[in-house]
Design a protein around this motif. Sequence first.
Motif, PDB file in Angstrom:
ATOM      1  N   THR A  90     -85.825 -78.952  22.740  1.00 13.66           N
ATOM      2  CA  THR A  90     -87.118 -78.830  23.414  1.00 13.66           C
ATOM      3  C   THR A  90     -87.072 -77.731  24.468  1.00 13.66           C
ATOM      4  N   VAL A  91     -85.986 -77.656  25.229  1.00 15.74           N
ATOM      5  CA  VAL A  91     -85.823 -76.577  26.205  1.00 15.74           C
ATOM      6  C   VAL A  91     -85.864 -75.226  25.504  1.00 15.74           C
ATOM      7  N   ALA A  92     -85.143 -75.097  24.395  1.00 14.95           N
ATOM      8  CA  ALA A  92     -85.129 -73.834  23.658  1.00 14.95           C
ATOM      9  C   ALA A  92     -86.530 -73.457  23.191  1.00 14.95           C
ATOM     10  N   ALA A  93     -87.252 -74.444  22.655  1.00 12.36           N
ATOM     11  CA  ALA A  93     -88.610 -74.167  22.166  1.00 12.36           C
ATOM     12  C   ALA A  93     -89.547 -73.781  23.314  1.00 12.36           C
ATOM     13  N   LEU A  94     -89.397 -74.441  24.468  1.00 18.12           N
ATOM     14  CA  LEU A  94     -90.216 -74.078  25.630  1.00 18.12           C
ATOM     15  C   LEU A  94     -89.914 -72.656  26.088  1.00 18.12           C
ATOM     16  N   CYS A  95     -88.646 -72.283  26.092  1.00 17.66           N
ATOM     17  CA  CYS A  95     -88.297 -70.914  26.484  1.00 17.66           C
ATOM     18  C   CYS A  95     -88.953 -69.900  25.565  1.00 17.66           C
ATOM     19  N   ARG A  96     -88.911 -70.155  24.271  1.00 19.83           N
ATOM     20  CA  ARG A  96     -89.530 -69.223  23.320  1.00 19.83           C
ATOM     21  C   ARG A  96     -91.040 -69.155  23.524  1.00 19.83           C
ATOM     22  N   ALA A  97     -91.653 -70.293  23.828  1.00 20.49           N
ATOM     23  CA  ALA A  97     -93.104 -70.341  23.969  1.00 20.49           C
ATOM     24  C   ALA A  97     -93.592 -69.698  25.257  1.00 20.49           C
ATOM     25  N   LEU A  98     -92.768 -69.740  26.306  1.00 22.67           N
ATOM     26  CA  LEU A  98     -93.229 -69.340  27.632  1.00 22.67           C
ATOM     27  C   LEU A  98     -92.623 -68.038  28.154  1.00 22.67           C
ATOM     28  N   ARG A  99     -91.573 -67.534  27.522  1.00 19.70           N
ATOM     29  CA  ARG A  99     -90.829 -66.414  28.113  1.00 19.70           C
ATOM     30  C   ARG A  99     -91.618 -65.125  28.198  1.00 19.70           C
ATOM     31  N   ASP A 100     -92.637 -64.956  27.378  1.00 19.48           N
ATOM     32  CA  ASP A 100     -93.419 -63.716  27.437  1.00 19.48           C
ATOM     33  C   ASP A 100     -94.499 -63.758  28.512  1.00 19.48           C
ATOM     34  N   GLU A 101     -94.780 -64.944  29.056  1.00 15.78           N
ATOM     35  CA  GLU A 101     -95.837 -65.060  30.066  1.00 15.78           C
ATOM     36  C   GLU A 101     -95.331 -65.495  31.427  1.00 15.78           C
ATOM     37  N   LEU A 102     -94.120 -66.062  31.489  1.00 11.06           N
ATOM     38  CA  LEU A 102     -93.565 -66.560  32.742  1.00 11.06           C
ATOM     39  C   LEU A 102     -92.163 -66.011  32.955  1.00 11.06           C
ATOM     40  N   SER A 103     -91.777 -65.935  34.216  1.00  9.16           N
ATOM     41  CA  SER A 103     -90.387 -65.640  34.557  1.00  9.16           C
ATOM     42  C   SER A 103     -89.684 -66.976  34.732  1.00  9.16           C
ATOM     43  N   LEU A 104     -88.776 -67.314  33.814  1.00  9.90           N
ATOM     44  CA  LEU A 104     -88.168 -68.628  33.846  1.00  9.90           C
ATOM     45  C   LEU A 104     -86.664 -68.564  33.668  1.00  9.90           C
ATOM     46  N   ALA A 105     -86.003 -69.682  33.984  1.00  8.43           N
ATOM     47  CA  ALA A 105     -84.559 -69.816  33.863  1.00  8.43           C
ATOM     48  C   ALA A 105     -84.242 -71.270  33.567  1.00  8.43           C
ATOM     49  N   VAL A 106     -82.993 -71.534  33.184  1.00  7.31           N
ATOM     50  CA  VAL A 106     -82.581 -72.872  32.760  1.00  7.31           C
ATOM     51  C   VAL A 106     -81.251 -73.233  33.399  1.00  7.31           C
ATOM     52  N   VAL A 107     -81.159 -74.494  33.847  1.00  8.58           N
ATOM     53  CA  VAL A 107     -79.888 -75.089  34.255  1.00  8.58           C
ATOM     54  C   VAL A 107     -79.615 -76.258  33.312  1.00  8.58           C
ATOM     55  N   THR A 108     -78.457 -76.263  32.664  1.00  8.47           N
ATOM     56  CA  THR A 108     -78.073 -77.394  31.826  1.00  8.47           C
ATOM     57  C   THR A 108     -76.990 -78.203  32.521  1.00  8.47           C
ATOM     58  N   ASN A 109     -76.892 -79.475  32.141  1.00  5.40           N
ATOM     59  CA  ASN A 109     -75.863 -80.375  32.658  1.00  5.40           C
ATOM     60  C   ASN A 109     -75.106 -81.001  31.501  1.00  5.40           C
ATOM     61  N   ASP A 110     -73.787 -80.874  31.515  1.00  2.00           N
ATOM     62  CA  ASP A 110     -72.913 -81.590  30.590  1.00  2.00           C
ATOM     63  C   ASP A 110     -71.769 -82.179  31.401  1.00  2.00           C
ATOM     64  N   ILE A 111     -71.137 -83.213  30.879  1.00  2.00           N
ATOM     65  CA  ILE A 111     -70.087 -83.870  31.658  1.00  2.00           C
ATOM     66  C   ILE A 111     -68.857 -82.979  31.792  1.00  2.00           C
ATOM     67  N   TYR A 112     -68.326 -82.496  30.648  1.00  2.00           N
ATOM     68  CA  TYR A 112     -67.084 -81.728  30.703  1.00  2.00           C
ATOM     69  C   TYR A 112     -67.169 -80.378  30.002  1.00  2.00           C
ATOM     70  N   THR A 113     -68.341 -80.012  29.491  1.00  2.00           N
ATOM     71  CA  THR A 113     -68.451 -78.784  28.710  1.00  2.00           C
ATOM     72  C   THR A 113     -69.668 -77.980  29.165  1.00  2.00           C
ATOM     73  N   ARG A 114     -69.836 -76.805  28.540  1.00  2.25           N
ATOM     74  CA  ARG A 114     -71.030 -75.981  28.720  1.00  2.25           C
ATOM     75  C   ARG A 114     -71.790 -75.904  27.398  1.00  2.25           C
ATOM     76  N   GLU A 115     -71.678 -76.956  26.586  1.00  2.00           N
ATOM     77  CA  GLU A 115     -72.163 -76.891  25.207  1.00  2.00           C
ATOM     78  C   GLU A 115     -73.654 -76.606  25.119  1.00  2.00           C
ATOM     79  N   ASP A 116     -74.459 -77.280  25.942  1.00  2.00           N
ATOM     80  CA  ASP A 116     -75.913 -77.063  25.859  1.00  2.00           C
ATOM     81  C   ASP A 116     -76.281 -75.644  26.269  1.00  2.00           C
ATOM     82  N   ALA A 117     -75.650 -75.144  27.338  1.00  2.00           N
ATOM     83  CA  ALA A 117     -75.908 -73.762  27.753  1.00  2.00           C
ATOM     84  C   ALA A 117     -75.472 -72.788  26.666  1.00  2.00           C
ATOM     85  N   GLU A 118     -74.338 -73.068  26.046  1.00  2.00           N
ATOM     86  CA  GLU A 118     -73.849 -72.171  24.996  1.00  2.00           C
ATOM     87  C   GLU A 118     -74.776 -72.169  23.792  1.00  2.00           C
ATOM     88  N   PHE A 119     -75.389 -73.321  23.479  1.00  2.00           N
ATOM     89  CA  PHE A 119     -76.378 -73.367  22.401  1.00  2.00           C
ATOM     90  C   PHE A 119     -77.560 -72.461  22.732  1.00  2.00           C
TER      91      PHE A 119
END
Length: 231
Positions: free
Chosen positions: A48-77
């Motif tokens: 859902t975060v990925a889809a929101l970024c694609r939908a909004l990135r051309d009209e808004l200046s946005l960024a993302v913070v992900t949280n994982d317990i021991y990895t950066r897997e979501d950010a890497e995705f």
Amino acid sequence: MHLDHAHTHTHTHDGPSAVSADAHRPDGTRRALRIGLGGPVGSGKTATVAALCRALRDELSLAVVTNDIYTREDAEFLLREAVLPAERITAVETGACPHTAIRDDISANLEAVEDLEDEVGPLDLILVESGGDNLTATFSKGLVDAQIFVIDVAGGDDIPRKGGPGVTTADLLVVNKTDLAPHVGSDLARMAADAKAQRAELPVVFQSLRSEGGVAAVAAWVRGQLAAWTA
């Protein structure tokens, strides 16, 4: 430096609108709207975060913070999917229960969102994705201005009836993967009725990211929150 995080909220016919006492940064510029996304493991938060970024990135200046317990897997995705430039995506490794970093000790996430604004700002919107958790996951009002809670039909059509703070109090409830309902025996009408009973007038969106509509309804809700924030 962290900001003073006292918050108040007002309500409109579309549900709560983000209004904050700390809407400005120390230099007087308006800070970004922060929206948190929580929900159980596998519910589709990162997609859902990925889809929101694609939908909004051309009209808004946005960024993302992900949280994982021991990895950066979501950010890497998100980086592999190239939904935003790499410098606009950062990860927090919580090292403990995901609740802790989004609700109890939010210092690491506060540092991450404020660093993003310092380094790539000015920003309109920061999405803060929680690590996968259960139905009790909620964000501190000192971290985010509005919350989205994502569940999916494969988790069982009794999830809205079971409630929990995530389901009942989030500013927006997203019932994801509706395309799977016929295959897992989930009754969407029942889920809608149970969600209505639990949430009263708070909004609910049913979505399938595989369908033509995709994340459009959630993106429209985010635009509404941003309009209230900047008004």
